[in-house]
Design an enzyme around this catalytic site. Sequence first.
Site, PDB file in Angstrom:
ATOM      1  N   GLY A   1      69.795  20.715 -31.894  1.00 38.63           N
ATOM      2  CA  GLY A   1      69.700  21.938 -32.676  1.00 38.63           C
ATOM      3  C   GLY A   1      70.729  21.953 -33.785  1.00 38.63           C
TER       4      GLY A   1
ATOM      5  N   CYS B   1      71.878  15.821 -27.404  1.00 39.86           N
ATOM      6  CA  CYS B   1      72.634  16.207 -28.594  1.00 39.86           C
ATOM      7  C   CYS B   1      73.145  17.640 -28.477  1.00 39.86           C
ATOM      8  CB  CYS B   1      71.793  15.988 -29.842  1.00 39.86           C
ATOM      9  SG  CYS B   1      72.831  15.792 -31.290  1.00 39.86           S
ATOM     10  N   TYR B   2      72.580  18.583 -29.226  1.00 36.74           N
ATOM     11  CA  TYR B   2      73.040  19.965 -29.081  1.00 36.74           C
ATOM     12  C   TYR B   2      72.956  20.396 -27.620  1.00 36.74           C
ATOM     13  CZ  TYR B   2      73.689  24.954 -29.847  1.00 36.74           C
ATOM     14  OH  TYR B   2      74.171  26.236 -29.805  1.00 36.74           O
TER      15      TYR B   2
ATOM     16  N   HIS C   1      69.863  10.557 -29.541  1.00 41.07           N
ATOM     17  CA  HIS C   1      68.476  11.037 -29.429  1.00 41.07           C
ATOM     18  C   HIS C   1      67.553   9.968 -28.838  1.00 41.07           C
ATOM     19  CE1 HIS C   1      68.865  14.848 -31.622  1.00 41.07           C
ATOM     20  NE2 HIS C   1      69.786  14.222 -32.325  1.00 41.07           N
TER      21      HIS C   1
ATOM     22  N   GLU D   1      64.633  10.305 -27.825  1.00 39.29           N
ATOM     23  CA  GLU D   1      63.236  10.573 -28.187  1.00 39.29           C
ATOM     24  C   GLU D   1      62.836   9.908 -29.501  1.00 39.29           C
ATOM     25  OE1 GLU D   1      65.771  12.598 -28.376  1.00 39.29           O
ATOM     26  OE2 GLU D   1      65.562  14.166 -29.878  1.00 39.29           O
TER      27      GLU D   1
ATOM     28  N   SER E   1      33.717  20.413 -37.983  1.00 39.38           N
ATOM     29  CA  SER E   1      34.105  20.008 -39.336  1.00 39.38           C
ATOM     30  C   SER E   1      33.901  18.522 -39.537  1.00 39.38           C
ATOM     31  CB  SER E   1      35.575  20.341 -39.561  1.00 39.38           C
ATOM     32  OG  SER E   1      36.375  19.491 -38.772  1.00 39.38           O
ATOM     33  N   GLY E   2      33.720  17.788 -38.446  1.00 43.15           N
ATOM     34  CA  GLY E   2      33.668  16.338 -38.561  1.00 43.15           C
ATOM     35  C   GLY E   2      35.027  15.720 -38.325  1.00 43.15           C
TER      36      GLY E   2
ATOM     37  N   ASP F   1      39.678  16.834 -34.118  1.00 44.00           N
ATOM     38  CA  ASP F   1      39.888  17.899 -33.128  1.00 44.00           C
ATOM     39  C   ASP F   1      38.601  18.650 -32.802  1.00 44.00           C
ATOM     40  OD1 ASP F   1      42.447  17.058 -33.435  1.00 44.00           O
ATOM     41  OD2 ASP F   1      43.106  18.774 -34.631  1.00 44.00           O
TER      42      ASP F   1
ATOM     43  N   LYS G   1      48.181  15.228 -30.786  1.00 45.93           N
ATOM     44  CA  LYS G   1      47.114  14.509 -31.483  1.00 45.93           C
ATOM     45  C   LYS G   1      46.719  13.195 -30.799  1.00 45.93           C
ATOM     46  CE  LYS G   1      44.577  14.597 -35.251  1.00 45.93           C
ATOM     47  NZ  LYS G   1      43.947  15.823 -35.782  1.00 45.93           N
TER      48      LYS G   1
END
Length: 514
Positions: free
Chosen positions: A55, A82-83, A169, A171, A223-224, A227, A370
Site C-alpha cells: 500500500g 510489503c506494507y 513482492h 506476486e 458481443s462476440g 466474456d 480473465k
Amino acid sequence: MNQEKIVVIDFGGQYNQLVARRVRECSVYCEIYSYRTPIDQIKAMDPKGIILTGGPNSCYEEGAASCSRELFEMGIPVLGLCYGAQLMMHVLGGYVCKAPVREYGKIEVTVDRTSKLFGNVSEKTICWMSHNDYIEKTAPDFRIVAHTADCPVAAAECEEKKLYAIQFHPEVLHTQEGTKMLHNFVYKVCGCAGTWKMDAFVENSIKAIREKVGSGRALCALSGGVDSSVAAVMMAKAVGNQLTCVFVDHGLLRKNEGDEVEEVFGPNGPYHLNFVRVNAQQRFYDKLKGVEEPERKRKIIGEEFIRVFEEEAKKIGKVDFLVQGTIYPDVVESGLGGESAVIKSHHNVGGLPDYVDFREIIEPLRNLFKDEVRKVGIELGIPENLVYRQPFPGPGLGVRIVGEVTAEKVRIVQEADAIYREEIARAGLDRSIGQYFAALTNMRSVGVMGDERTYDYAVALRAVNTVDFMTAEAAEIPWETLSRAANRIVNEVKNVNRVLYDCTGKPPATIEWE
Ligand code: GLN
C-alpha cells in the site's frame, strides 16, 4: 458448497489483483476485501489464510490504513506483503520507519531455508522491491528469515502463531521464485488442499444456474467478446433453449467476426439456444455520418446499441434473468471488492439496464479473472480462436478509425487488420503480444502505384505489451513481419498507399486510435 478460501486484504497497493491471481494459480480460491472490512465478516468467511497487500501509506503515520491486532490473534495464518509486512510489525510491537536507503527494482535477497516459506527456494534469490520504509526492529517472538544488503528485515516470521512478513513482492513475476513462496504459504502454512479447479467450477456453476433458473427464461447480449461468449455457453449448457442470445452486429466488428459468432451460437452451431442476430450495420453508419469527435462517436455507438437491444428485448417480452459477462476485475475496479479507488465505472457492474423487463441478474463469471474465464471457455469446448480472442473495444472499429466512420473506411481497416493479424500469427507472435491491430488514420497522401499517381489513406499498425492495460509499451515486432504486413496491405487493400507503425507507449498515447 464450502470452497476453501484465502482472503486478500487490500491496503491500496498496485498489485492487489496480482496477489489474488497468483494464489488462484496455485489452485486455491481467494477473494479481495478492503482493509475496512469488519473483522467479524472476515472471521465468518472462515478463511484458510489471510494475505495483507502492499500500500502507498506509511503505517506509522496518522490516518494510515490499518488493521486490528485481533486479526493476528485468530489462529488463522497471515502473510503480510510489503506494507502488509510493515503493518504487521507495527501493530504487534515492532518498529517501522523511513529506510536510510530505499529499495526499488530487482534486488538479491538472502533467505533462510529453514523457513517454511523458503524451503525450496535458492539461498540467494532475485526479488522485486518497492519501498521507502523498512522494518528496523521486528515485533517480539519474530525471527528474521531474509535480508538484503540494505534491508536487514526482508522477511520475518513467527512460526508458532503462523505469522509471516515479507518486505518484497512475491506476486510480481520479477521475483523469480515468488510463486514458490506463495505456494509454500498456502500449502505448507495454511494447509490448503488446492480444490480450485476449472473443471469443478464449470460443473458446479452449471448445476447452480440450472437450480436458480428453474423453468424461467434468460436473456443475454452477445458481443462476440470472450466474456459474453463464455457466459452464454455456460448458460446454454445449463438451461438450453430457455436462453435467448441477442447479437447486435453494429458493422464495426473485425473482418468475418459477425459470421464467426453466428457459426458458434447460431442454429447450425452446437448449442440449443435461441439466437437472434440483428444486422444493424446501416443504422449505425447512418447515425455516425459526418461525426468526427471521438467521444461523440463512442456515445452514439453505445446509445444505438442499447436501442437495438431494447427493441429486440421488447419482442421477446418478459424474461426472468438477464445474463451479464461481468468478471472479477470489473467487480474489484468498481470499488466493490478491494480498496482501489473507482478507476472506471463498468457498464457491467451496478448500472442495470432499465429497458429490459427482468427479475434478476445472473453473472456466471463474476468471481473469475480473465485467464480463468479463458480456461473455463476451453473447458466448455468453445473454439480456441474465440477463447483467445484479443480484447476488443465495445465501440469496435469505431475507435480505430480517426475522423468520420463510413462503410468504406470500415472495409479498409477490416481488410488491413485481417492481414496484419495473419502475419503476426505466421510469425508465431499472436499469443505473446498483448494487443495488436490496424487502425485507419484520417490522412491521405500522394503515392505512386503502377506508374500512376494515387491519393490514398495511411494505415497505422499498433502492437503493445501491457500487464494491466493502464500502461503499455509498443512491442518490438521483427522488421521482417512488419514489412511483410505493410507490403501485403498496400497491395491487397484498395485505397491504402502507406503503412505506419506506432512506436508510442501509453502514456502519452492510448492503446486505441480515435
Ligand atoms: N508505502 C510503504 C513503503 O514505502 C509500502 C510500499 C509498498 O507496499 N509497496 O515502504
